[in-house]
Motif scaffolding. Structure first.
Motif, PDB file in Angstrom:
ATOM      1  N   GLU A  48       0.798  -1.232   0.000  1.00  8.54           N
ATOM      2  CA  GLU A  48       0.000   0.000   0.000  1.00  8.54           C
ATOM      3  C   GLU A  48       0.830   1.281   0.000  1.00  8.54           C
ATOM      4  OE1 GLU A  48      -3.200  -0.211  -0.519  1.00  8.54           O
ATOM      5  OE2 GLU A  48      -3.209  -2.380  -0.319  1.00  8.54           O
ATOM      6  N   GLY A  49       2.032   1.226  -0.507  1.00 10.06           N
ATOM      7  CA  GLY A  49       2.863   2.428  -0.549  1.00 10.06           C
ATOM      8  C   GLY A  49       2.393   3.460  -1.554  1.00 10.06           C
ATOM      9  N   CYS A  50       1.625   3.024  -2.561  1.00  9.41           N
ATOM     10  CA  CYS A  50       1.114   3.963  -3.569  1.00  9.41           C
ATOM     11  C   CYS A  50      -0.086   4.753  -3.063  1.00  9.41           C
ATOM     12  CB  CYS A  50       0.710   3.206  -4.833  1.00  9.41           C
ATOM     13  SG  CYS A  50       2.088   2.456  -5.706  1.00  9.41           S
ATOM     14  N   PHE A  51      -0.750   4.257  -2.030  1.00 11.63           N
ATOM     15  CA  PHE A  51      -2.011   4.850  -1.601  1.00 11.63           C
ATOM     16  C   PHE A  51      -1.988   5.370  -0.174  1.00 11.63           C
ATOM     17  CE2 PHE A  51      -2.802   1.477  -4.709  1.00 11.63           C
ATOM     18  CZ  PHE A  51      -3.360   2.219  -5.722  1.00 11.63           C
ATOM     19  N   GLY A  52      -0.903   5.195   0.521  1.00 12.85           N
ATOM     20  CA  GLY A  52      -0.828   5.645   1.907  1.00 12.85           C
ATOM     21  C   GLY A  52       0.435   5.154   2.577  1.00 12.85           C
ATOM     22  N   ASP A  53       0.492   5.306   3.875  1.00 16.28           N
ATOM     23  CA  ASP A  53       1.677   4.918   4.636  1.00 16.28           C
ATOM     24  C   ASP A  53       1.373   3.822   5.653  1.00 16.28           C
ATOM     25  OD1 ASP A  53       3.438   6.782   3.414  1.00 16.28           O
ATOM     26  OD2 ASP A  53       2.554   8.383   4.616  1.00 16.28           O
ATOM     27  N   GLN A  54       0.322   3.030   5.411  1.00 10.39           N
ATOM     28  CA  GLN A  54      -0.053   2.021   6.390  1.00 10.39           C
ATOM     29  C   GLN A  54       1.051   1.000   6.617  1.00 10.39           C
ATOM     30  OE1 GLN A  54      -1.905   2.946   3.823  1.00 10.39           O
ATOM     31  NE2 GLN A  54      -3.884   3.646   4.575  1.00 10.39           N
ATOM     32  N   GLY A  55       1.657   0.527   5.516  1.00  5.17           N
ATOM     33  CA  GLY A  55       2.735  -0.442   5.641  1.00  5.17           C
ATOM     34  C   GLY A  55       3.932   0.133   6.365  1.00  5.17           C
ATOM     35  N   LEU A  56       4.269   1.379   6.069  1.00  3.30           N
ATOM     36  CA  LEU A  56       5.383   2.050   6.724  1.00  3.30           C
ATOM     37  C   LEU A  56       5.077   2.305   8.195  1.00  3.30           C
ATOM     38  CD1 LEU A  56       8.147   3.433   6.527  1.00  3.30           C
ATOM     39  CD2 LEU A  56       6.976   5.510   5.775  1.00  3.30           C
ATOM     40  N   THR A  57       3.839   2.672   8.493  1.00  2.00           N
ATOM     41  CA  THR A  57       3.439   2.913   9.883  1.00  2.00           C
ATOM     42  C   THR A  57       3.583   1.646  10.715  1.00  2.00           C
ATOM     43  OG1 THR A  57       1.895   4.658   9.228  1.00  2.00           O
ATOM     44  CG2 THR A  57       1.547   3.632  11.381  1.00  2.00           C
ATOM     45  N   LEU A  58       3.158   0.510  10.163  1.00  2.00           N
ATOM     46  CA  LEU A  58       3.296  -0.762  10.871  1.00  2.00           C
ATOM     47  C   LEU A  58       4.762  -1.079  11.121  1.00  2.00           C
ATOM     48  CD1 LEU A  58       2.000  -3.358  11.985  1.00  2.00           C
ATOM     49  CD2 LEU A  58       2.195  -4.332   9.687  1.00  2.00           C
ATOM     50  N   LEU A  59       5.607  -0.816  10.135  1.00  2.00           N
ATOM     51  CA  LEU A  59       7.045  -1.049  10.298  1.00  2.00           C
ATOM     52  C   LEU A  59       7.610  -0.189  11.425  1.00  2.00           C
ATOM     53  CD1 LEU A  59       9.788  -2.199   9.308  1.00  2.00           C
ATOM     54  CD2 LEU A  59       9.874  -0.295   7.678  1.00  2.00           C
ATOM     55  N   LYS A  60       7.230   1.090  11.454  1.00  2.00           N
ATOM     56  CA  LYS A  60       7.718   1.999  12.502  1.00  2.00           C
ATOM     57  C   LYS A  60       7.279   1.553  13.891  1.00  2.00           C
ATOM     58  CE  LYS A  60       7.357   6.435  11.634  1.00  2.00           C
ATOM     59  NZ  LYS A  60       6.764   7.721  11.188  1.00  2.00           N
ATOM     60  N   GLU A  61       6.076   0.995  13.977  1.00  2.00           N
ATOM     61  CA  GLU A  61       5.580   0.526  15.269  1.00  2.00           C
ATOM     62  C   GLU A  61       6.285  -0.739  15.735  1.00  2.00           C
ATOM     63  OE1 GLU A  61       1.458   0.018  14.487  1.00  2.00           O
ATOM     64  OE2 GLU A  61       0.966   2.160  14.663  1.00  2.00           O
ATOM     65  N   THR A  62       6.851  -1.495  14.800  1.00  2.00           N
ATOM     66  CA  THR A  62       7.477  -2.771  15.126  1.00  2.00           C
ATOM     67  C   THR A  62       8.952  -2.644  15.475  1.00  2.00           C
ATOM     68  OG1 THR A  62       5.950  -3.854  13.571  1.00  2.00           O
ATOM     69  CG2 THR A  62       7.844  -5.141  14.297  1.00  2.00           C
ATOM     70  N   CYS A  63       9.647  -1.718  14.824  1.00  3.99           N
ATOM     71  CA  CYS A  63      11.092  -1.626  15.012  1.00  3.99           C
ATOM     72  C   CYS A  63      11.461  -0.810  16.253  1.00  3.99           C
ATOM     73  CB  CYS A  63      11.744  -1.018  13.772  1.00  3.99           C
ATOM     74  SG  CYS A  63      11.367   0.738  13.504  1.00  3.99           S
ATOM     75  N   ARG A  64      12.730  -0.806  16.571  1.00  2.00           N
ATOM     76  CA  ARG A  64      13.230  -0.045  17.720  1.00  2.00           C
ATOM     77  C   ARG A  64      13.075   1.452  17.468  1.00  2.00           C
ATOM     78  NH1 ARG A  64      19.305  -1.854  18.310  1.00  2.00           N
ATOM     79  NH2 ARG A  64      19.200  -0.304  19.966  1.00  2.00           N
ATOM     80  N   SER A  65      12.907   2.199  18.544  1.00  2.00           N
ATOM     81  CA  SER A  65      12.746   3.651  18.411  1.00  2.00           C
ATOM     82  C   SER A  65      14.012   4.311  17.876  1.00  2.00           C
ATOM     83  CB  SER A  65      12.364   4.259  19.763  1.00  2.00           C
ATOM     84  OG  SER A  65      13.370   3.978  20.737  1.00  2.00           O
TER      85      SER A  65
END
Length: 293
Positions: free
Chosen positions: A192-209
């Motif tokens: 869903e990178g063409c239509f929003g940042d949902q995939g990226l948001t999930l990645l940010k929530e999963t990885c270290r700060s």
């Protein structure tokens, strides 16, 4: 020679065999091919599903340990819709407007074609409309096909000229996975990178700060590669055209032209560049040198 053959296989897999990655079935075929290719290089692969909308499941693919990695290199794999004009990076509003305009114009032209065809057909009829005639069933079949195509147009047409956006970034990421052995570096293919940042948001929530995310987009275009980040290293300055960013966590690497506007810098790719049939392989080497040397 083996590396060149491997790259040719990947180009066939992602630029030709799995060229369009928009529908559920298309994405499933792509993911099956991707997991198979990466499994030949390493075993630490995860496919993470998440709910995008009701009755719709999206999938991210992670390679390496996302939760403990210091550095994550990622890109999106889905296919954009056809639109008018250039691709406006970081401006989803303008990109959405260009896509909607393309859909509206396509529907209008297709509707006009249907009306003209109907008028011609009605004027050419010499006998009454009767279900017992073959010509009647042919007409019904044609109208059924017409409305089927109309519904497809209403949802938007997938861009089939997508070597630059974003097949080139997929090829870059797979090449980096093949060249990398550092356990503190992980990789992610995002939906869903063409239509929003949902995939990226999930990645940010999963990885270290403290993890640094490097997001690739259109890296195989003929334009220069740019780097946007809050922390710009000497190596980044030597490798790319650099710009100061505001997000302390995400660094963007992408191919684009740049122009100055009243609102700041505008990053874009013209239609001719987006329609490139071949990716710039020198850009893949440039990225490999930046991340591995």
């Amino acid at each position: 020679m083996e590396r060149n053959d491997q790259l040719e296989d990947w180009i066939f897999h992602y630029q030709h065999l799995n060229k369009v990655r928009r529908t559920k079935k298309q994405k499933q075929r792509f993911l099956a091919t991707l997991v198979t290719d990466i499994a030949k290089l390493r075993e630490d692969i995860q496919v993470i599903e998440y709910q995008q909308k009701k009755q719709y499941i999206s999938s991210n693919v992670y390679v390496g340990n996302i939760e403990t990695a210091d550095r994550i290199i990622c890109t999106y794999y889905d296919t954009p819709l056809r639109s008018f004009g250039s691709y406006q990076l970081f401006d989803r509003t303008k990109q959405r407007q260009a896509t909607v305009r393309f859909i509206l114009v396509s529907l209008s032209l297709f509707l006009l074609l249907g009306l003209v065809t109907t008028v011609v057909y009605m004027n050419s009829m010499t006998e009454a409309f009767h279900l017992g005639k073959l010509s009647t069933w042919v007409a019904i079949l044609c109208y059924g096909l017409y409305f089927f195509l109309f519904s497809k147009l209403a949802k938007g047409l997938s861009s089939r000229k997508n070597a630059v956006r974003n097949t080139s970034s997929i090829l870059a990421l797979v090449s980096l996975i093949a060249a990398h052995t550092n356990s503190k570096t992980a990789f992610a293919f995002l939906d869903e990178g063409c239509f929003g940042d949902q995939g990226l948001t999930l990645l940010k929530e999963t990885c270290r700060s403290s993890a640094q995310i490097y997001y690739l987009d259109c890296v195989g275009s003929q334009e220069e590669l740019h780097f946007i980040g809050q922390r710009i290293t000497e190596k980044a300055e030597q490798s790319f055209i650099t710009h100061q960013g505001s997000d302390p966590k995400i660094n963007y690497i992408f191919g684009a032209k740049v122009s100055e506007t009243g609102q700041g810098k505008r990053y874009f790719l013209e239609k001719a560049t987006l329609n490139q049939k071949e990716i710039d392989r020198n850009k893949l080497k440039q990225l490999k040198d930046f991340f591995t040397n």
